[in-house]
Design an enzyme around this catalytic site. Structure first.
Site, PDB file in Angstrom:
ATOM      1  N   LYS A  51       4.370  -5.528   3.495  1.00  0.00           N
ATOM      2  CA  LYS A  51       4.215  -6.268   4.748  1.00  0.00           C
ATOM      3  C   LYS A  51       4.009  -7.749   4.444  1.00  0.00           C
ATOM      4  CE  LYS A  51       1.720  -2.313   6.636  1.00  0.00           C
ATOM      5  NZ  LYS A  51       0.424  -1.822   7.115  1.00  0.00           N
TER       6      LYS A  51
ATOM      7  N   GLU B 175       0.836  -1.193   0.000  1.00  0.00           N
ATOM      8  CA  GLU B 175       0.000   0.000   0.000  1.00  0.00           C
ATOM      9  C   GLU B 175       0.872   1.245   0.000  1.00  0.00           C
ATOM     10  OE1 GLU B 175      -2.326   0.520   3.604  1.00  0.00           O
ATOM     11  OE2 GLU B 175      -0.897  -0.687   4.717  1.00  0.00           O
TER      12      GLU B 175
ATOM     13  N   ARG C  42       1.814   8.257  17.958  1.00  0.00           N
ATOM     14  CA  ARG C  42       2.737   7.150  18.214  1.00  0.00           C
ATOM     15  C   ARG C  42       3.788   7.532  19.249  1.00  0.00           C
ATOM     16  NH1 ARG C  42       5.194   5.155  12.892  1.00  0.00           N
ATOM     17  NH2 ARG C  42       6.125   7.223  12.968  1.00  0.00           N
TER      18      ARG C  42
ATOM     19  N   LYS D  46       2.592   4.595   1.294  1.00  0.00           N
ATOM     20  CA  LYS D  46       2.966   5.100   2.620  1.00  0.00           C
ATOM     21  C   LYS D  46       2.497   6.551   2.706  1.00  0.00           C
ATOM     22  CE  LYS D  46       6.745   5.444   5.928  1.00  0.00           C
ATOM     23  NZ  LYS D  46       6.259   6.702   6.513  1.00  0.00           N
TER      24      LYS D  46
END
Length: 212
Positions: A197, A20, A43, A22
């Site tokens: 991933k 996908e 985060r 980024k």
């Protein structure tokens, strides 16, 4: 090299990958309890982030209450809050008209909007969100693959990037990159590259992690 190391460790050549864009925004973690959004945080350093719950509640694409059923009692969805290019241009134009400071790029605009002390200001900003993964999640309730989990999130109303794909092998990963490169200028948002991933969650556990 990445594909070769994975093949050697797993003992097979073909590996399914989730690929996908980024997104160039701000990483956000969403915590749901009993299907209701109870907390949102940046985060931060990976352990502790900023509490931005009140601001995230103003992003229209993020559900305050999940659809459907079958969600874990408590889980965490991870994703990227970002500002689409059209919204960024409109925001800067409005700032110029009012004699205010403009943002240098959509990423700074998204980060600045989510760190506002007044959620009403955040609500006036054209922010969007795409989920790309998970944090806290009961292991016994996880599906076998990353893509199946994202499909589950999408069914519950958590937005997932429609450009996400499942491909077989490194050559298909490179083909996705080349295709996205030709379409990059036409995307409605800024990107900082492509994310690959390993698809099977059990394989990820076998492969382990590196510090970087």
């Amino acid at each position: 090299d990445f594909g070769r190391r994975i093949a050697q460790r797993l003992g097979r050549e073909v590996q399914a990958y989730v690929v996908e864009p980024k997104l160039d925004g701000l990483a956000v973690n969403l915590v749901y309890e009993h299907g209701v959004l109870i907390r949102a945080a940046t985060r931060g350093d990976g352990q502790t982030g900023e509490d931005i719950t009140a601001n995230v509640r103003t992003i229209r694409s993020i559900p305050l209450k999940l659809m459907g059923s079958g969600w874990p009692e408590r889980f965490e969805a991870r994703g990227e809050a970002f500002m689409p290019r059209d919204g960024f241009r409109a925001l800067n134009l409005r700032a110029l008209e009012q004699g205010e400071k403009t943002f240098a790029n959509p990423r700074n605009a998204a980060a600045g909007s989510l760190r506002q002390l007044d959620p009403r200001i955040t609500a006036s900003r054209p922010l969007s969100f795409y989920c790309y993964g998970y944090g806290l999640y009961p292991e016994e309730q996880l599906p076998e693959t990353h893509s199946a989990l994202l499909d589950r999130f999408r069914d519950w109303g958590i937005p997932v990037n429609p450009a996400m794909r499942v491909v077989e092998g490194i050559e298909a990963c490179l083909a996705y990159y080349q295709d996205l490169l030709t379409r990059r200028a036409a995307l409605p948002y800024d990107i900082a590259g492509v994310v690959y991933k390993v698809g099977a969650l059990a394989d990820r556990a076998t492969l382990g992690e590196v510090a970087r």
